[in-house]
Scaffold this motif. Structure first.
Motif, PDB file in Angstrom:
ATOM      1  N   UNK A  55       0.879  -1.176   0.000  1.00 19.14           N
ATOM      2  CA  UNK A  55       0.000   0.000   0.000  1.00 19.14           C
ATOM      3  C   UNK A  55       0.913   1.220   0.000  1.00 19.14           C
ATOM      4  N   UNK A  56       1.049   1.834  -1.169  1.00 18.71           N
ATOM      5  CA  UNK A  56       2.017   2.913  -1.343  1.00 18.71           C
ATOM      6  C   UNK A  56       1.344   4.103  -2.003  1.00 18.71           C
ATOM      7  N   UNK A  57       1.582   5.300  -1.446  1.00 16.92           N
ATOM      8  CA  UNK A  57       1.057   6.521  -2.038  1.00 16.92           C
ATOM      9  C   UNK A  57       2.193   7.256  -2.749  1.00 16.92           C
ATOM     10  N   UNK A  58       1.873   7.768  -3.918  1.00 16.58           N
ATOM     11  CA  UNK A  58       2.809   8.528  -4.744  1.00 16.58           C
ATOM     12  C   UNK A  58       2.350   9.982  -4.759  1.00 16.58           C
ATOM     13  N   UNK A  59       3.242  10.894  -4.416  1.00 19.67           N
ATOM     14  CA  UNK A  59       2.961  12.321  -4.406  1.00 19.67           C
ATOM     15  C   UNK A  59       3.435  12.898  -5.735  1.00 19.67           C
ATOM     16  N   UNK A  60       2.523  13.484  -6.501  1.00 20.32           N
ATOM     17  CA  UNK A  60       2.874  13.992  -7.828  1.00 20.32           C
ATOM     18  C   UNK A  60       2.535  15.474  -7.928  1.00 20.32           C
ATOM     19  N   UNK A  61       3.590  16.268  -8.121  1.00 21.63           N
ATOM     20  CA  UNK A  61       3.434  17.706  -8.324  1.00 21.63           C
ATOM     21  C   UNK A  61       4.212  18.160  -9.551  1.00 21.63           C
ATOM     22  N   UNK A 104       6.408  10.875 -13.331  1.00 17.73           N
ATOM     23  CA  UNK A 104       5.915  10.439 -12.030  1.00 17.73           C
ATOM     24  C   UNK A 104       4.680   9.543 -12.159  1.00 17.73           C
ATOM     25  N   UNK A 105       3.788   9.866 -13.077  1.00 15.32           N
ATOM     26  CA  UNK A 105       2.652   8.963 -13.309  1.00 15.32           C
ATOM     27  C   UNK A 105       3.160   7.626 -13.855  1.00 15.32           C
ATOM     28  N   UNK A 106       4.180   7.691 -14.706  1.00 14.82           N
ATOM     29  CA  UNK A 106       4.717   6.441 -15.252  1.00 14.82           C
ATOM     30  C   UNK A 106       5.371   5.592 -14.161  1.00 14.82           C
ATOM     31  N   UNK A 107       5.907   6.232 -13.131  1.00 17.45           N
ATOM     32  CA  UNK A 107       6.472   5.487 -12.011  1.00 17.45           C
ATOM     33  C   UNK A 107       5.410   4.621 -11.342  1.00 17.45           C
ATOM     34  N   UNK A 166      -0.174  21.062  -7.193  1.00 10.16           N
ATOM     35  CA  UNK A 166       0.690  21.937  -7.979  1.00 10.16           C
ATOM     36  C   UNK A 166       0.437  21.809  -9.474  1.00 10.16           C
ATOM     37  N   UNK A 167       1.495  22.000 -10.250  1.00  6.13           N
ATOM     38  CA  UNK A 167       1.385  22.005 -11.703  1.00  6.13           C
ATOM     39  C   UNK A 167       0.877  20.713 -12.308  1.00  6.13           C
ATOM     40  N   UNK A 168       1.057  19.590 -11.608  1.00  9.31           N
ATOM     41  CA  UNK A 168       0.612  18.305 -12.149  1.00  9.31           C
ATOM     42  C   UNK A 168      -0.906  18.208 -12.250  1.00  9.31           C
ATOM     43  N   UNK A 227      -5.182  23.208  -4.592  1.00  2.00           N
ATOM     44  CA  UNK A 227      -4.647  23.395  -5.945  1.00  2.00           C
ATOM     45  C   UNK A 227      -5.788  23.637  -6.925  1.00  2.00           C
ATOM     46  N   UNK A 228      -6.852  22.841  -6.819  1.00  2.00           N
ATOM     47  CA  UNK A 228      -7.996  22.999  -7.721  1.00  2.00           C
ATOM     48  C   UNK A 228      -8.586  24.404  -7.581  1.00  2.00           C
ATOM     49  N   UNK A 229      -8.756  24.862  -6.358  1.00  4.79           N
ATOM     50  CA  UNK A 229      -9.315  26.193  -6.141  1.00  4.79           C
ATOM     51  C   UNK A 229      -8.401  27.277  -6.707  1.00  4.79           C
ATOM     52  N   UNK A 230      -7.098  27.118  -6.532  1.00  9.26           N
ATOM     53  CA  UNK A 230      -6.146  28.112  -7.035  1.00  9.26           C
ATOM     54  C   UNK A 230      -6.149  28.179  -8.560  1.00  9.26           C
ATOM     55  N   UNK A 231      -6.497  27.056  -9.209  1.00 11.49           N
ATOM     56  CA  UNK A 231      -6.507  26.995 -10.669  1.00 11.49           C
ATOM     57  C   UNK A 231      -7.912  27.124 -11.263  1.00 11.49           C
TER      58      UNK A 231
END
Length: 178
Positions: free
Chosen positions: A56-62, A73-76, A102-104, A140-144
């Motif tokens: 059970x692993x979480x990946x942080x993507x920004x 990072x998504x490909x990871x 973020x930008x992701x 992030x969604x609100x900022x964008x």
């Protein structure tokens, strides 16, 4: 997850299905879980994995860095799924999750009717189809200026990336440092 027929057609039947360049040795192959992405190699003589292993692993993507037209990072995450399945870990024991901020965030927005789906969009779609939960930071969604309706169906909004990580940690997920 339910997709509109138009979105499914864009995601699945786009001409030139895979355009991102592979510069890896031929020992690296994609699949078996995410067929077109996430190449990995078999490792001979590795430390054996426990038969009852649960991942059970979480990946942080920004990051928005792309390699060959695909967000690395998504490909990871696809590689994580593929290499463990290829190593004999039961698919039900491989539980990645993704927290995006973020930008992701740009990779989670549905393409417009006249836009072509990018390879990263197709990868995100494949991850969702493989039951990988994807959480977008609500801050992030609100900022964008993004709403739930702007997102690829299946992407979930969290109050924040920090909140999503805290929830996933409570649920037994560890943070992937890569």
């Amino acid at each position: 997850m339910k997709l509109t027929p138009t979105l499914a057609a864009v995601a699945l039947f786009l001409p030139g299905m895979i355009a991102h360049a592979q510069t890896l040795p031929e020992a690296f192959v994609s699949g078996p879980v995410i067929k077109e992405f996430g190449p990995s190699a078999q490792v001979e003589g590795m430390i054996p994995l426990a038969e009852d292993i649960k991942l059970k692993v979480v990946f942080d993507i920004a990051d928005t860095e792309e390699r060959g037209g695909v967000n690395r990072q998504f490909e990871t995450v696809a590689r994580f799924l593929n290499m463990h399945a290829r190593a004999g870990v039961d698919r039900d024991a491989i539980k990645p999750a993704i927290v995006v901020h973020g930008g992701a965030a740009q990779y989670l927005v549905q393409p417009g009717p006249t836009e072509d789906a990018t390879d990263t969009f197709r990868l995100v779609f494949a991850l969702l189809q493989a039951d990988v939960p994807i959480y977008l930071c609500g801050q992030t969604a609100a900022a964008r200026g993004l709403s739930k309706d702007d997102l690829i169906p299946g992407v979930e909004l969290s109050l924040s990336a920090m909140t999503a990580h805290a929830k996933l940690a409570r649920d037994g997920y560890s943070l992937n440092p890569f």
